[in-house]
Enzyme design. Structure first.
Site, mmCIF file in Angstrom:
data_model
loop_
_atom_site.group_PDB
_atom_site.id
_atom_site.type_symbol
_atom_site.label_atom_id
_atom_site.label_comp_id
_atom_site.label_asym_id
_atom_site.label_seq_id
_atom_site.Cartn_x
_atom_site.Cartn_y
_atom_site.Cartn_z
ATOM 1 N N SER A 101 4.073 -1.454 -1.931
ATOM 2 C CA SER A 101 3.083 -0.428 -1.603
ATOM 3 C C SER A 101 2.913 -0.358 -0.077
ATOM 4 O O SER A 101 3.896 -0.178 0.629
ATOM 5 C CB SER A 101 1.763 -0.738 -2.323
ATOM 6 O OG SER A 101 0.882 0.343 -2.234
ATOM 7 N N ASP B 228 5.271 5.038 -11.878
ATOM 8 C CA ASP B 228 4.425 5.038 -10.680
ATOM 9 C C ASP B 228 4.234 6.477 -10.216
ATOM 10 O O ASP B 228 5.183 7.111 -9.770
ATOM 11 C CB ASP B 228 5.103 4.191 -9.594
ATOM 12 C CG ASP B 228 4.251 4.036 -8.338
ATOM 13 O OD1 ASP B 228 3.197 4.692 -8.234
ATOM 14 O OD2 ASP B 228 4.645 3.248 -7.470
ATOM 15 N N HIS C 163 1.785 2.272 -10.654
ATOM 16 C CA HIS C 163 1.938 1.685 -9.323
ATOM 17 C C HIS C 163 1.741 0.172 -9.361
ATOM 18 O O HIS C 163 2.372 -0.570 -8.610
ATOM 19 C CB HIS C 163 0.937 2.334 -8.372
ATOM 20 C CG HIS C 163 1.101 1.924 -6.945
ATOM 21 N ND1 HIS C 163 2.259 2.138 -6.239
ATOM 22 C CD2 HIS C 163 0.259 1.278 -6.091
ATOM 23 C CE1 HIS C 163 2.115 1.663 -5.005
ATOM 24 N NE2 HIS C 163 0.921 1.130 -4.894
#
Lengths: 439, 439
Positions: free
Chosen positions: B171, B362, B395
């Site tokens: 991320s 995601d 995610h």
């Protein structure tokens, strides 16, 4: 908008005047509470024919109102929210149909809702020494889709409309149309369900919960008695609308519209508006907060969350062929087989023809949600046409003037009713809506 | 979690103690402001070898910290946020590698940030008559990914690590890894970019803006001086985390986990928690609000929005072959051809091997975003392996113990460095990470 849409050859219904209908009888709601009486604000377009067979009911969505087409005065030329759909020669053709749209109870545009005077409440003396009868505010009961349909049926009686040519709605309006076909199967011939879903997903509920908490946690909400307190939960409403608005659009549409464009062309290293998309969202939130009641917003999101036409229609009521688990569509969750069977049982006794429309980029109520309804309808032999329209606008697509979409609605509404409720429209016919439109 | 993951044969790094490193020199930031000095809170696992060639840097995401593996005391057995990734025989094998993780400046877990004392501010006398040196609060400068990488390079110098065996992050951590490869191309051999993106989309920025407005509009925020004021924008932080949390999960994962289950088994017709998903979100928000600083949250979301490694690397710097618009990947927006060329120009001078990992579900940083980076790397002849891992967790997948994912990371880190920066790893090798893992 494309030049070859039907709407572009069409005019507006022009000047319209809403009418307030008062219902003096008590209304008992699904929550078991009773409104002593209520008002409905209504607009109509076109002319009701002699046998009252050409009436179409329009159901509005979360922030909608009775003002679906035309404008209110020469000073207020703001067009109704579905003016591109409703009008002379448009998809919902007012030369042919008598179109009715009402503001639902619990809303804030003229029908009885949280901002209406509560006749059952104790009056109080305000700071100016005046005796005031308070508004409902947070004491207004929570309303369900089923409640709305009940009030709409009462309005139908008042208007003398026994059977609707069609009941039509997008998003939450589509839920009302679905509920109509379940609760009053003999009172509508056609049901148009656009960008909707037979139930909210956990993610849908989660977004609604963020919106509600935004409002509920705003100190200016004052437990919902902000009007008495002289405050207004503006910040909460802005946040609620911002998060809602993101779910109405798509990542791609926002990218195309705003990209990463900077308002001032460079990073400012602060928390004022920097990216264009921030500016847009704040503006949308601000504008909405000035025109919408916070208690209404709360109530509307709850009506969405609660929507479940299968309540009271468990599979125990269905025959064996309807409860065969091996016929379930692609499983999307632990309960999907039973949910599918519940949907089949719920819609098994409907009598209308359906048009179901979804939009490819809608991620709020994705095409798969519409297809859950279509699958259940087809499995129970109901006449249903379904189109999944390629459109870039996400959930908002149902408000856009898209030729294939408008053509399908027009064709479906203009086609003769097939008096064989057990026959099934081929899904293939939906691929050529222009044929229907030419009828 | 599956039984056949590498991690299950593995242990924990056990008891770890963070170390605070003080940097006495001024640090000039991208925003052109200067910190007179700063501290970094750091944890290390494993042993640095004699030639200091086995060091791996872990970069944390929005709410992360230096505590990536092991636990802090017998009384505090809370495992680090990536304990399933880092440890003896795990994907990042501490028997083999010296692993470094730090808390980034601007965060709130020990490194200099908004809750640190501001040496440049005027002291004041509090209600108890004590002279107090205030914390930075809202006066802490906004930090960029590039600033973090700069401080991480300073930490590398302090630790005597000239070249990292790898820089790894998920991320926002992946953004730091990307920026490392651009800013210090000679100082890392491998770059692992997981569930990340070379830039935020308008929708990403929109969600961040809702989170920021939740905090900024909370009256208890007090323009960021809540610590002095003795207040805390708890409501704002809860809302911010709730909306963020929705974007970390998927509709399907929420459906599988919560469905439409009711906490009390029936509708209550009020605004208390009704659906399980509401209960979960409120709990997550509450918990987060107790452990995270609001100014830090604001700053972190801005660092995300600002991230753009192509700044200063316009296509004007690239050769003709890099600016050929006809080689652009599928266009996703008006600027995609130029964005693609900017990415190619930016990564043209990197020297490391890349592993890029995305997850199918995601939707915060979708696989397409990872593929933008992969396309640019491959077009410039950089060695890159890419896998799009089928995982249901959205995610959040990058925090899960998924065999294919862990195997790919382990194989990539253990494989010998190929001293041909212009050669390109076949994407097909990425499909069999177990081969690499066996090396």
């Amino acid at each position: 908008m494309s030049d070859d849409t039907p709407a572009h050859d069409s005019g507006s219904v022009g000047l319209v005047t809403p009418t307030l209908y008062h219902f003096a009888e008590p209304l008992t709601l699904e929550c078991n509470r009773t409104l002593p009486s209520f008002d409905l604000m209504v607009e109509t377009y076109g002319t009701l024919n002699a046998d009252k067979s050409n009436a179409i009911l329009i159901c509005h969505a979360l922030s909608g109102s009775h003002h679906a087409a035309g404008y209110h005065s020469e000073d207020d030329k703001k067009l109704g929210w579905w003016d591109n759909m409703i009008g002379p020669n448009k998809a919902i053709d007012t030369n042919r149909f008598f179109v009715v749209c009402l503001n639902n109870i619990g809303s804030c545009f003229g029908s009885t809702g949280p901002t209406s005077i509560n006749p059952d409440a104790d009056s109080y003396v305000n700071d100016a020494g005046e005796t005031v009868q308070p508004v409902y505010g947070p004491d207004f009961p929570l309303i369900t889709i089923k409640d709305w349909v009940k009030t709409q049926a009462m309005l139908s009686d008042r208007l003398g409309i026994e059977v609707w040519h069609a009941v039509v709605g997008g998003s939450m309006g589509g839920m009302q149309a679905m509920q109509w076909s379940v609760d009053y199967p003999e009172r509508l011939k056609r049901c148009v369900v656009i960008a909707s879903t037979p139930k909210l997903s956990a993610q849908n509920i989660a977004f609604n919960e963020v919106a509600r908490q935004s409002i509920l946690s705003d100190p200016d909400f004052n437990d919902g008695r902000y009007l008495q307190a002289g405050t207004y939960p503006r910040r909460g409403l802005i946040l609620a609308r911002m998060v809602g608005h993101i779910t109405y659009l798509t990542d791609e549409a926002m990218r195309a519209k705003f990209g990463r464009d900077l308002k001032l062309g460079k990073f400012m290293y602060g928390y004022d508006v920097e990216f264009q998309v921030e500016s847009y969202l704040r503006y949308q939130g601000e504008r909405f907060s000035k025109n919408f009641d916070a208690n209404t917003y709360l109530l509307m999101t709850k009506a969405l969350d609660y929507f479940d036409p299968t309540r009271g229609h468990s599979t125990a009521l269905a025959d064996d062929s309807l409860t065969e688990p091996s016929t379930a569509p692609e499983e999307t969750g632990a309960d999907s087989a039973s949910e599918y069977n519940d949907l089949k049982a719920t819609f098994a006794h409907t009598q209308c023809q359906y048009l179901v429309v979804s939009f490819t980029t809608d991620w709020r109520f994705a095409p798969e949600r519409s297809q859950e309804l279509v699958n259940a309808l087809m499995a129970t032999g109901k006449p249903v046409s379904y189109i999944n329209v390629d459109a870039p606008h996400g959930h908002d697509s149902f408000l856009f003037d898209i030729p294939r979409y408008m053509g399908a609605v027009k064709g479906f509404l203009n086609a003769p009713f097939i008096h064989t409720p057990s026959s099934t429209h081929s899904a293939a016919t939906a691929a050529t809506p222009s044929t229907g439109a030419a009828l």
